[in-house]
Each structure stands twice: as C-alpha cells, then as structure tokens.
Enzyme design. Structure first.
Site, PDB file in Angstrom:
ATOM      1  N   ASP A  13      35.113  42.176  -2.380  1.00 22.86           N
ATOM      2  CA  ASP A  13      33.862  41.768  -1.725  1.00 22.86           C
ATOM      3  C   ASP A  13      33.090  40.695  -2.484  1.00 22.86           C
ATOM      4  O   ASP A  13      31.864  40.609  -2.398  1.00 22.86           O
ATOM      5  CB  ASP A  13      32.942  42.994  -1.495  1.00 22.86           C
ATOM      6  N   GLY A  15      33.191  37.611  -1.905  1.00 24.96           N
ATOM      7  CA  GLY A  15      32.883  36.462  -1.043  1.00 24.96           C
ATOM      8  C   GLY A  15      34.114  35.574  -0.855  1.00 24.96           C
ATOM      9  O   GLY A  15      33.993  34.384  -0.571  1.00 24.96           O
ATOM     10  N   LYS A  16      35.295  36.189  -0.974  1.00 19.06           N
ATOM     11  CA  LYS A  16      36.553  35.425  -0.851  1.00 19.06           C
ATOM     12  C   LYS A  16      36.665  34.754   0.515  1.00 19.06           C
ATOM     13  O   LYS A  16      37.082  33.607   0.628  1.00 19.06           O
ATOM     14  CB  LYS A  16      37.768  36.365  -1.045  1.00 19.06           C
ATOM     15  N   ASN A  38      41.990  47.360   4.964  1.00 17.27           N
ATOM     16  CA  ASN A  38      40.977  47.814   3.999  1.00 17.27           C
ATOM     17  C   ASN A  38      40.097  46.623   3.597  1.00 17.27           C
ATOM     18  O   ASN A  38      38.950  46.796   3.217  1.00 17.27           O
ATOM     19  CB  ASN A  38      41.625  48.455   2.752  1.00 17.27           C
ATOM     20  N   GLY A  40      37.783  43.313   4.114  1.00 16.96           N
ATOM     21  CA  GLY A  40      36.814  42.838   5.102  1.00 16.96           C
ATOM     22  C   GLY A  40      36.285  41.520   4.591  1.00 16.96           C
ATOM     23  O   GLY A  40      35.573  41.482   3.588  1.00 16.96           O
ATOM     24  N   HIS A  41      36.698  40.426   5.203  1.00 19.28           N
ATOM     25  CA  HIS A  41      36.324  39.093   4.735  1.00 19.28           C
ATOM     26  C   HIS A  41      35.355  38.462   5.737  1.00 19.28           C
ATOM     27  O   HIS A  41      35.705  38.271   6.901  1.00 19.28           O
ATOM     28  CB  HIS A  41      37.574  38.226   4.552  1.00 19.28           C
ATOM     29  N   ARG A 145      61.120  53.885   0.277  1.00 23.14           N
ATOM     30  CA  ARG A 145      62.168  53.330   1.150  1.00 23.14           C
ATOM     31  C   ARG A 145      62.318  54.063   2.472  1.00 23.14           C
ATOM     32  O   ARG A 145      63.409  54.178   3.016  1.00 23.14           O
ATOM     33  CB  ARG A 145      63.508  53.267   0.397  1.00 23.14           C
ATOM     34  N   GLN A 225      41.072  42.290  -1.801  1.00 22.93           N
ATOM     35  CA  GLN A 225      40.608  43.151  -2.900  1.00 22.93           C
ATOM     36  C   GLN A 225      40.297  42.295  -4.146  1.00 22.93           C
ATOM     37  O   GLN A 225      39.850  41.185  -4.007  1.00 22.93           O
ATOM     38  CB  GLN A 225      41.632  44.256  -3.211  1.00 22.93           C
ATOM     39  N   THR A 301      33.865  46.693   5.591  1.00 20.61           N
ATOM     40  CA  THR A 301      34.873  47.469   6.307  1.00 20.61           C
ATOM     41  C   THR A 301      34.340  48.840   6.683  1.00 20.61           C
ATOM     42  O   THR A 301      34.532  49.305   7.800  1.00 20.61           O
ATOM     43  CB  THR A 301      36.147  47.596   5.432  1.00 20.61           C
ATOM     44  N   ARG A 304      29.715  51.374   3.830  1.00 21.80           N
ATOM     45  CA  ARG A 304      29.168  52.171   2.728  1.00 21.80           C
ATOM     46  C   ARG A 304      28.268  51.305   1.838  1.00 21.80           C
ATOM     47  O   ARG A 304      28.587  50.136   1.596  1.00 21.80           O
ATOM     48  CB  ARG A 304      30.305  52.717   1.844  1.00 21.80           C
ATOM     49  N   PRO A 305      27.146  51.886   1.318  1.00 24.17           N
ATOM     50  CA  PRO A 305      26.356  51.102   0.359  1.00 24.17           C
ATOM     51  C   PRO A 305      27.200  50.803  -0.870  1.00 24.17           C
ATOM     52  O   PRO A 305      27.920  51.667  -1.360  1.00 24.17           O
ATOM     53  CB  PRO A 305      25.187  52.025  -0.006  1.00 24.17           C
ATOM     54  N   ARG A 306      27.162  49.551  -1.329  1.00 19.10           N
ATOM     55  CA  ARG A 306      27.948  49.206  -2.522  1.00 19.10           C
ATOM     56  C   ARG A 306      27.171  49.570  -3.775  1.00 19.10           C
ATOM     57  O   ARG A 306      25.940  49.442  -3.794  1.00 19.10           O
ATOM     58  CB  ARG A 306      28.272  47.713  -2.527  1.00 19.10           C
ATOM     59  N   ASP A 334      21.933  32.810  -5.052  1.00 21.60           N
ATOM     60  CA  ASP A 334      20.639  32.869  -4.358  1.00 21.60           C
ATOM     61  C   ASP A 334      20.001  34.257  -4.426  1.00 21.60           C
ATOM     62  O   ASP A 334      18.783  34.393  -4.465  1.00 21.60           O
ATOM     63  CB  ASP A 334      20.819  32.467  -2.879  1.00 21.60           C
TER      64      ASP A 334
HETATM   65  P1  GDP Z   1      35.155  39.320   0.596  1.00 19.17           P
HETATM   66  O1  GDP Z   1      35.769  40.646   0.902  1.00 19.17           O
HETATM   67  O2  GDP Z   1      35.422  38.904  -0.818  1.00 19.17           O
HETATM   68  O3  GDP Z   1      35.536  38.251   1.568  1.00 19.17           O
HETATM   69  O4  GDP Z   1      33.575  39.517   0.695  1.00 19.17           O
HETATM   70  P2  GDP Z   1      32.791  40.292   1.872  1.00 19.17           P
HETATM   71  O5  GDP Z   1      32.799  39.454   3.098  1.00 19.17           O
HETATM   72  O6  GDP Z   1      33.263  41.692   1.990  1.00 19.17           O
HETATM   73  O7  GDP Z   1      31.331  40.398   1.245  1.00 19.17           O
HETATM   74  C1  GDP Z   1      30.628  39.269   0.850  1.00 19.17           C
HETATM   75  C2  GDP Z   1      29.262  39.268   1.586  1.00 19.17           C
HETATM   76  O8  GDP Z   1      28.415  38.322   1.007  1.00 19.17           O
HETATM   77  C3  GDP Z   1      29.356  38.861   3.037  1.00 19.17           C
HETATM   78  O9  GDP Z   1      28.369  39.511   3.772  1.00 19.17           O
HETATM   79  C4  GDP Z   1      29.111  37.351   2.983  1.00 19.17           C
HETATM   80  O10 GDP Z   1      28.600  36.841   4.198  1.00 19.17           O
HETATM   81  C5  GDP Z   1      28.068  37.292   1.924  1.00 19.17           C
HETATM   82  N1  GDP Z   1      28.039  36.084   1.079  1.00 19.17           N
HETATM   83  C6  GDP Z   1      29.072  35.348   0.609  1.00 19.17           C
HETATM   84  N2  GDP Z   1      28.624  34.410  -0.260  1.00 19.17           N
HETATM   85  C7  GDP Z   1      27.289  34.564  -0.332  1.00 19.17           C
HETATM   86  C8  GDP Z   1      26.252  33.904  -1.078  1.00 19.17           C
HETATM   87  O11 GDP Z   1      26.490  32.995  -1.876  1.00 19.17           O
HETATM   88  N3  GDP Z   1      24.981  34.350  -0.903  1.00 19.17           N
HETATM   89  C9  GDP Z   1      24.674  35.368  -0.049  1.00 19.17           C
HETATM   90  N4  GDP Z   1      23.405  35.723   0.059  1.00 19.17           N
HETATM   91  N5  GDP Z   1      25.632  36.010   0.670  1.00 19.17           N
HETATM   92  C10 GDP Z   1      26.912  35.605   0.522  1.00 19.17           C
HETATM   93  P1  IMO Z   2      38.137  42.983   0.207  1.00 17.52           P
HETATM   94  O1  IMO Z   2      39.389  42.185   0.473  1.00 17.52           O
HETATM   95  C1  IMO Z   2      36.181  46.319  -1.755  1.00 17.52           C
HETATM   96  C2  IMO Z   2      38.595  49.880  -2.467  1.00 17.52           C
HETATM   97  C3  IMO Z   2      38.124  51.119  -1.744  1.00 17.52           C
HETATM   98  C4  IMO Z   2      38.529  52.191  -2.730  1.00 17.52           C
HETATM   99  C5  IMO Z   2      39.860  51.664  -3.270  1.00 17.52           C
HETATM  100  C6  IMO Z   2      41.092  52.254  -2.589  1.00 17.52           C
HETATM  101  O2  IMO Z   2      37.187  42.988   1.340  1.00 17.52           O
HETATM  102  O3  IMO Z   2      37.519  42.560  -1.079  1.00 17.52           O
HETATM  103  P2  IMO Z   2      42.205  51.871  -0.209  1.00 17.52           P
HETATM  104  O4  IMO Z   2      41.675  52.111   1.172  1.00 17.52           O
HETATM  105  O5  IMO Z   2      42.599  50.461  -0.465  1.00 17.52           O
HETATM  106  O6  IMO Z   2      43.271  52.833  -0.592  1.00 17.52           O
HETATM  107  O7  IMO Z   2      40.946  52.199  -1.183  1.00 17.52           O
HETATM  108  O8  IMO Z   2      39.840  50.269  -3.051  1.00 17.52           O
HETATM  109  N1  IMO Z   2      38.850  48.696  -1.632  1.00 17.52           N
HETATM  110  C7  IMO Z   2      37.999  47.670  -1.525  1.00 17.52           C
HETATM  111  N2  IMO Z   2      36.770  47.491  -2.040  1.00 17.52           N
HETATM  112  N3  IMO Z   2      36.756  45.334  -1.038  1.00 17.52           N
HETATM  113  C8  IMO Z   2      37.999  45.491  -0.538  1.00 17.52           C
HETATM  114  O9  IMO Z   2      38.656  44.491   0.077  1.00 17.52           O
HETATM  115  C9  IMO Z   2      38.671  46.719  -0.740  1.00 17.52           C
HETATM  116  N4  IMO Z   2      39.868  47.201  -0.378  1.00 17.52           N
HETATM  117  C10 IMO Z   2      39.974  48.403  -0.938  1.00 17.52           C
HETATM  118  O10 IMO Z   2      36.735  51.087  -1.529  1.00 17.52           O
HETATM  119  O11 IMO Z   2      37.631  52.214  -3.802  1.00 17.52           O
HETATM  120 MG    MG Z   3      35.203  42.499   1.666  1.00 15.30          MG
END
Ligand code: GDP
Ligand code: IMO
Ligand code: MG
Length: 424
Positions: A13, A15-16, A38, A40-41, A145, A225, A301, A304-306, A334
């Site tokens: 999470d 911000g990939k 799992n 969520g981008h 397998r 991840q 995804t 849940r609160p991070r 920011d």
């Molecule tokens: P990912 O799994 O690495 O793609 O990241 P997520 O999408 O799960 O979580 C990143 C969150 O931060 C999303 O809600 C994005 O829209 C938001 N985000 C990404 N870059 C920035 C930033 O520079 N500033 C702020 N305020 N939000 C951002």
């Molecule tokens: P992105 O690509 C954040 C975490 C789960 C749990 C552990 C194992 O959006 O960054 P799983 O369901 O994979 O067996 O859960 O990994 N987890 C993530 N946490 N971002 C993710 O993906 C995650 N994918 C799995 O919360 O702690």
């Molecule tokens: Mg994510």
C-alpha cells in the site's frame, strides 16, 4: 534491453498503483508477476478513484499491453467482476487485446478461500490477518503440485482429473473443519464456462514477454505487496505467500533474472501495515490517528484501518538492499504537512539494550525504535510540481530520508492524482 520495475518496499500500500500508472506512459507492456487480488492498487485521475486488484495498473493507458504473468494467482470469478467494474469507469478492456493472462497462473478456487478462513480461525489470537482471499492455500497447492492452472480451463479432461484429485484431498480437510464440502462436478462446469469467457486472453505470456524484449519494446514490471511481505525475505510468518521482491520477477514472468534493470522502490514518507506482525516504528494514540485520518489509511482491499507509524529507515535500507532498488518514489509527503516535528526511526534497540542499524529480520519481536525528530513543515503541498517549490523543511526531510535510505529519491508524490508528482 533495459526494463523498469516498481515494487513496494515495506508492507504494501505504498502507492505503487499510482506510480505505475504514471511510469506506464513510457512503457509498451506492463506485467504483474505475483500476488493476487489481495493487492489493491489505487488510480486517481481527474478526481475519479479506481482500485485495481488483478488488472495491471496501466489499464488506463491506451496502447499499453497489460499482462497478468504466471506468478499471479487468479480467482477467475473475481477477475470477471473486476473487468466489468473497470469497464463501468469507461475504460476499454479487450480480452486478448489490451489484457492477457498467462496459462500458467494458478487458480484461486472457492475452496481455497474456505481453507484460508479455516486456517485463520484455527490460529485464534495468533492469526496472520490475511485478506481472506485464498492466496496462501493456492500458493501452497502450487508448491504441493496439485494446483489447477488457467490453461487447464481450456482442457476439459485435464481439468476434470485435476479437480477430482484436488477436491478429494481438500474435502477431507474441509470436513475436519466442519465446513461444507465442494462438489467437483459442479465446480468443473462453472470453471469450463468461465474458461470460455477468458479464452481470448489466455496465452503463453512467457514466450510473449521474451519476444517483447527481443523486439526492443519497453517493459515495466508491476510489483504487488512489498519486500517485507515477501515469503522469504519478509517478516515471516506474517507475510504473504509469494515472492513480492524483485526475486519474483523471473519466477512470475518466464524471463531470465538478468532482465531486471532499474528498480523503483515505493515507500511512504511515514509507514503503514495492515494485518498482524512486527512493526517496530508503529505509533499508537493521537499521532497514529492523525496519520490515519490525513492519509485516509484504510485498506484498499479489505477496508481495514491500517496501522500507522514513522518512516523506518532501518527497514527501508534492508528492503533497498534485498530488492536492488536503484531509486525511490516517496509518496504521501503532503500528508505530513502540519504535523509539527516528524519522527524517523533511525536504529533499533534490542531487548538487551544494544543498538543496531541493521534490520534483524529473524528477531524483530523485542526491538524498540530509536526515533530522531526532523523539523516539520506546513502548507498545502498538493499543487506543487517542482522540488524547489516545497517548503524548505520538506526539502530537508526528503534529503535526510535519501541519505538514510542510501539511494536517490527521484519521484515525490504529493497527492493521489496521477499528476500530483514532483520528478527530480
Ligand atoms: P498500492 O497498493 O501500493 O498501490 O497502494 P494503495 O492504492 O493500496 O494505497 C495508497 C493510497 O494512497 C491510495 O488511496 C492512493 O490513492 C493514495 N495515494 C497515493 N499517493 C499518494 C500521495 O502522494 N498523497 C496522498 N495523499 N495519497 C496518495
Ligand atoms: P498491495 O499490492 C497490504 C497482507 C495482509 C496480511 C498478509 C497476508 O495492495 O500493496 P494474504 O491475504 O496475502 O495471505 O495476507 O499480507 N497483504 C497486504 N497488505 N497491501 C497488500 O497488497 C497486501 N497483500 C497482502 O494484510 O497481513
Ligand atoms: Mg494496496
């Protein structure tokens, strides 16, 4: 031929999605190499927010090919729903056109989800906090397998034999967990139907990606991840079940490891984690609440609160070294505006009082963070597009993180939108 790769450096999470969407402007092909739904981008463009779980993050870029590589575990029913949802945003997705799926992807079946839940329940208080999407059990079957793959959907006899064997074995476990059993015949007919739907997208994507490189096209690998969730190099057992670091690229695409070129490691200006497991720089109380509120830190995804904390330089340096990160994309700068002094974890103190700046990946249970504070900054950063526009203390903060991480920070994200970025 040089390639680019974007991975998360900590626990996901970072911000990939946003960074990949941005860099995809210069890519002909974007390939996911691991994880499943799992992930969520999030992509935000002109105020519209869209979360992708399996579809690669270049899907908004017309002309870019999106490939789901063999290392990804695919729930085909989820994929169908996700494609419909994304099309609802007005985005064209053509199976076999701008979206391909490897025949080698292992399938997440409904029984894997049941087993994921059963395994978590049986762990009680020691549960991992998985996303509950069947990821672990599917990768376990791959290693054992007995998995079913996307290509099997197009080969009815092979599918029947595989499902019979798998369901026999899994039903015994499901019975023991007092969970309803799976009917192999019914599952087979559902899978054959969805296989027909998916058929136009199914390819030997390994062969395709090798030819893409031979033709001199630009390839971007999309990580899911983060390094600290990597099954081997993360905070085991509180990890996911795939190789989330750059080591997963060859495995999850069918390309040789030498093709990994530039690696952009994405990391937040603070840190977060969802799910259980060690997190040395974690904060609780008021500051954590403020980060969560300002950064909207709720799982993309699961909702849940991070968990939130300061930037962890020790963990970041480890992840940079493990992954071969050549430059950093720093996100969420920011969010820290107006926080007052900003903490950074610069070392760990072990249970015996000794200090270390190395990440003790095997012994994280009793480490405490050594936090150094940096002067904070104020003002709205979200409209800034040049490094020199940033408040002086924000610039100094970036310089300090860069020094601590040991690699340059070339991209600074100052908001969720694709254009809210500073390149240097
Ligand atoms: P990912 O799994 O690495 O793609 O990241 P997520 O999408 O799960 O979580 C990143 C969150 O931060 C999303 O809600 C994005 O829209 C938001 N985000 C990404 N870059 C920035 C930033 O520079 N500033 C702020 N305020 N939000 C951002
Ligand atoms: P992105 O690509 C954040 C975490 C789960 C749990 C552990 C194992 O959006 O960054 P799983 O369901 O994979 O067996 O859960 O990994 N987890 C993530 N946490 N971002 C993710 O993906 C995650 N994918 C799995 O919360 O702690
Ligand atoms: Mg994510």
């Amino acid at each position: 031929m040089p390639t680019t790769c974007v991975i998360g450096l900590l626990w996901g999470d970072e911000g990939k999605g946003k960074i990949i969407d941005l860099l995809a402007e210069d890519a002909d092909v974007v390939a996911r190499f691991g994880g499943g739904h799992n992930a969520g981008h999030t992509l935000v463009h002109e105020g519209e927010r869209m979360v992708l779980h399996l579809i690669p993050s270049a899907i908004r870029r017309p002309g870019t090919l999106n490939v789901i590589g063999n290392g990804v575990v695919v729930d085909p029913f989820h994929l169908r729903d996700e494609i419909e949802r994304v099309r609802g945003h007005g985005i064209a997705i053509e199976l076999g056109g701008n979206l391909l799926v490897s025949e080698g992807c292992h399938l997440i079946l409904p029984l894997h989800r049941l087993l994921d839940h059963a395994s978590e329940s049986s762990r009680g208080a020691a549960k991992l906090g998985t996303t509950g999407r069947g990821i672990g059990p599917t990768y376990a079957d791959r290693a054992a397998r007995c998995g079913i793959r996307v290509g099997d959907l197009l080969r009815p006899e092979r599918l029947r034999r595989g499902l019979e064997r798998l369901c026999d074995e899994k039903n015994a476990t499901l019975r023991a967990c007092e969970v309803p059993e799976v009917d192999a015949t019914e599952l087979q007919s559902q899978l054959l139907e969805i296989g027909e739907w998916l058929r136009p997208a199914v390819r030997d994507t390994g062969a395709l990606l090798r030819s893409v490189l031979r033709d001199g096209k630009r390839l971007l690998f999309e990580g899911a991840q983060g390094v600290l969730l990597d099954v081997d190099h993360g905070t085991y057992p509180f990890v996911t079940s795939s190789s989330a670091s750059t080591g997963g690229i060859a495995i999850g695409t069918g390309l040789p490891p030498q093709v990994v070129g530039e690696v952009t490691g994405v990391v937040k200006a603070y840190s977060t984690r969802v799910g259980a497991g060690p997190y040395p720089s974690e904060l609780d109380g008021d500051i954590a609440e403020r980060i969560r509120a300002a950064g909207n830190e709720y799982g993309s995804t699961t909702g849940r609160p991070r968990r939130c904390g300061w930037f962890d330089a020790v963990a970041t340096r480890y992840a940079v070294a493990v992954s071969g990160t050549t430059e950093i994309a720093l996100t969420m700068l920011d969010v820290l505006s107006g926080f007052g002094d900003i903490g950074v974890c610069v070392a760990y103190e072990r249970g015996d009082g000794s200090k270390t700046t190395e990440f003790p990946v095997f012994d994280l249970d009793d480490v405490k963070p050594v936090v150094e504070f940096f002067p904070g900054f104020e003002g709205d950063l979200t409209g800034m597009r040049r490094f020199d526009d940033l408040p002086e203390n924000a610039q100094k903060y970036v310089h300090s993180l860069e020094e601590l991480a040991g690699v340059p920070i070339r991209t600074i994200s100052v908001g969720p939108g694709r254009d809210q970025v500073i390149r240097r």
